[in-house]
Scaffold this motif. Structure first.
Motif, PDB file in Angstrom:
ATOM      1  N   ILE A   3       0.826  -1.209   0.000  1.00 20.84           N
ATOM      2  CA  ILE A   3       0.000   0.000   0.000  1.00 20.84           C
ATOM      3  C   ILE A   3       0.860   1.258   0.000  1.00 20.84           C
ATOM      4  N   THR A   4       2.076   1.147   0.550  1.00 16.33           N
ATOM      5  CA  THR A   4       2.950   2.326   0.615  1.00 16.33           C
ATOM      6  C   THR A   4       3.505   2.693  -0.757  1.00 16.33           C
ATOM      7  N   GLN A   5       3.417   1.812  -1.741  1.00 15.88           N
ATOM      8  CA  GLN A   5       3.939   2.084  -3.079  1.00 15.88           C
ATOM      9  C   GLN A   5       2.867   2.684  -4.002  1.00 15.88           C
ATOM     10  N   THR A  12      -9.830   5.837  -0.303  1.00 18.03           N
ATOM     11  CA  THR A  12      -9.513   4.889  -1.376  1.00 18.03           C
ATOM     12  C   THR A  12      -8.477   3.860  -0.912  1.00 18.03           C
ATOM     13  N   LEU A  13      -7.414   4.361  -0.281  1.00 15.25           N
ATOM     14  CA  LEU A  13      -6.345   3.459   0.175  1.00 15.25           C
ATOM     15  C   LEU A  13      -6.839   2.539   1.298  1.00 15.25           C
ATOM     16  N   LEU A  14      -7.735   3.066   2.147  1.00 15.03           N
ATOM     17  CA  LEU A  14      -8.283   2.226   3.224  1.00 15.03           C
ATOM     18  C   LEU A  14      -9.076   1.053   2.637  1.00 15.03           C
ATOM     19  N   GLY A  15      -9.849   1.325   1.592  1.00 22.24           N
ATOM     20  CA  GLY A  15     -10.616   0.256   0.960  1.00 22.24           C
ATOM     21  C   GLY A  15      -9.709  -0.812   0.369  1.00 22.24           C
ATOM     22  N   LYS A  16      -8.651  -0.362  -0.307  1.00 22.83           N
ATOM     23  CA  LYS A  16      -7.713  -1.316  -0.887  1.00 22.83           C
ATOM     24  C   LYS A  16      -7.004  -2.137   0.206  1.00 22.83           C
ATOM     25  N   PHE A  17      -6.641  -1.449   1.286  1.00 21.19           N
ATOM     26  CA  PHE A  17      -5.919  -2.139   2.372  1.00 21.19           C
ATOM     27  C   PHE A  17      -6.807  -3.186   3.049  1.00 21.19           C
ATOM     28  N   GLU A  76      -9.334  -4.706   1.735  1.00 22.77           N
ATOM     29  CA  GLU A  76      -9.537  -5.809   0.787  1.00 22.77           C
ATOM     30  C   GLU A  76      -8.338  -6.761   0.807  1.00 22.77           C
ATOM     31  N   LYS A  77      -7.146  -6.168   0.842  1.00 24.40           N
ATOM     32  CA  LYS A  77      -5.930  -6.978   0.925  1.00 24.40           C
ATOM     33  C   LYS A  77      -5.880  -7.760   2.240  1.00 24.40           C
ATOM     34  N   TRP A  78      -6.311  -7.111   3.298  1.00 17.69           N
ATOM     35  CA  TRP A  78      -6.291  -7.747   4.620  1.00 17.69           C
ATOM     36  C   TRP A  78      -7.221  -8.960   4.682  1.00 17.69           C
ATOM     37  N   LEU A  79      -8.396  -8.846   4.057  1.00 18.77           N
ATOM     38  CA  LEU A  79      -9.339  -9.958   4.042  1.00 18.77           C
ATOM     39  C   LEU A  79      -8.730 -11.188   3.359  1.00 18.77           C
TER      40      LEU A  79
END
Length: 281
Positions: A2-4, A83-88, A90-93
């Protein structure tokens, strides 16, 4: 990672509160967070580091939640954080099954380590108990040897002391009286401590036997006195000699008291014989 992401740059370092003139920032945001702080906590080797991956997940979420809380929905930073929270998330799930598996493995390792530690402690305690038991046994042996040495070097017991010893023997409980007879039997193979009729001649005993009897009787009577006092004083103490009360009707008590009376009578009878021999016609 996510940092990239191209929108991650506002969250890489702590918010420059003074440089941006955000005077109310710390009033709104109680726990500031950024990716550099997360990285430092991930690399920390002390208590400041993360204990598990869920703590790191909570801090990353906090980065975006803080930005969304402080900034209006229409501002770019709010949109970028959302936006980044949603992606994070999703990745976490997608990572959750692996996280749960790793947590289970760590729990099992921790439980096994605790079991091994407990087992090691029990082994150490058992060894300590065994060593102490051996030391106590050696001390008891030394004490027995020392008492035997003292007994062997004791002076000759006087007639008055023998008389008092005979009287003291009659005050012993049936159990202690049997133990006293065993002491006599140890140095006198022909003496039958468990015979139906016992003829105990105090004057015929060796000096070591007499002194061992005296030490034993003294200790036994002291214990009897303490036990009697704890059970109600003189009334409890008299039960040894008077044998009154309902419990005395029990067959085992009657047998013990009968045998005690027979032994005490034998001691008294032997003493009378000795007195007759030394008395003038």
């Amino acid at each position: 990672m996510i940092t990239q992401h191209k929108w991650a740059w506002p969250f890489m370092q702590p918010v420059d509160v003074e440089g941006l003139g955000l005077h109310d920032y710390y009033e709104v945001i109680k726990k500031p967070m950024d990716f550099s702080t997360v990285k430092n906590k991930m690399e920390a080797k002390d208590d400041t580091g993360y204990k598990n991956v869920r703590e790191m997940f909570a801090d990353v979420k906090l980065i975006f939640k803080n930005a969304m809380k402080y900034n209006d929905e229409k501002r770019d930073v709010h949109v970028m954080a959302k936006t980044l929270l949603g992606k994070f998330e999703e990745k976490w799930l997608g990572l959750l099954p692996r996280v749960a598996e790793e947590e289970k493995r760590l729990e099992e390792e921790e439980a096994e380590a605790q079991f091994d530690m407990q087992l090691a402690q029990e082994v150490a305690h058992a060894k300590m108990a065994r060593d102490i038991s051996n030391e106590l046994y050696e001390i008891d042996s030394h004490l027995d040897d020392l008492r035997d040495m003292i007994v062997q070097k004791c002076r000759k017991m006087s007639t008055e002391e023998k008389r008092k010893l005979g009287a003291a023997l009659s005050r012993l409980s049936p159990e202690d009286l049997s133990k006293a007879l065993e002491i006599v039997a140890q140095n006198n193979p022909s003496f039958q401590a468990t015979a139906e009729e016992v003829d105990l001649d105090i004057d015929a005993q060796s000096e070591p036997t007499l002194w061992r009897l005296k030490f034993f009787v003294k200790d036994a009577l002291e214990v009897q006195g303490k036990s009697s006092a704890s059970m109600g004083g003189n009334n409890a103490a008299t039960t040894t000699t008077t044998t009154t009360g309902a419990n005395n009707n029990h067959p085992s008590n009657n047998n013990n008291n009968k045998r005690k009376k027979e032994i005490c009578d034998a001691i008294a009878k032997t003493a009378k014989k000795k007195n007759k021999k030394v008395s003038p016609d």
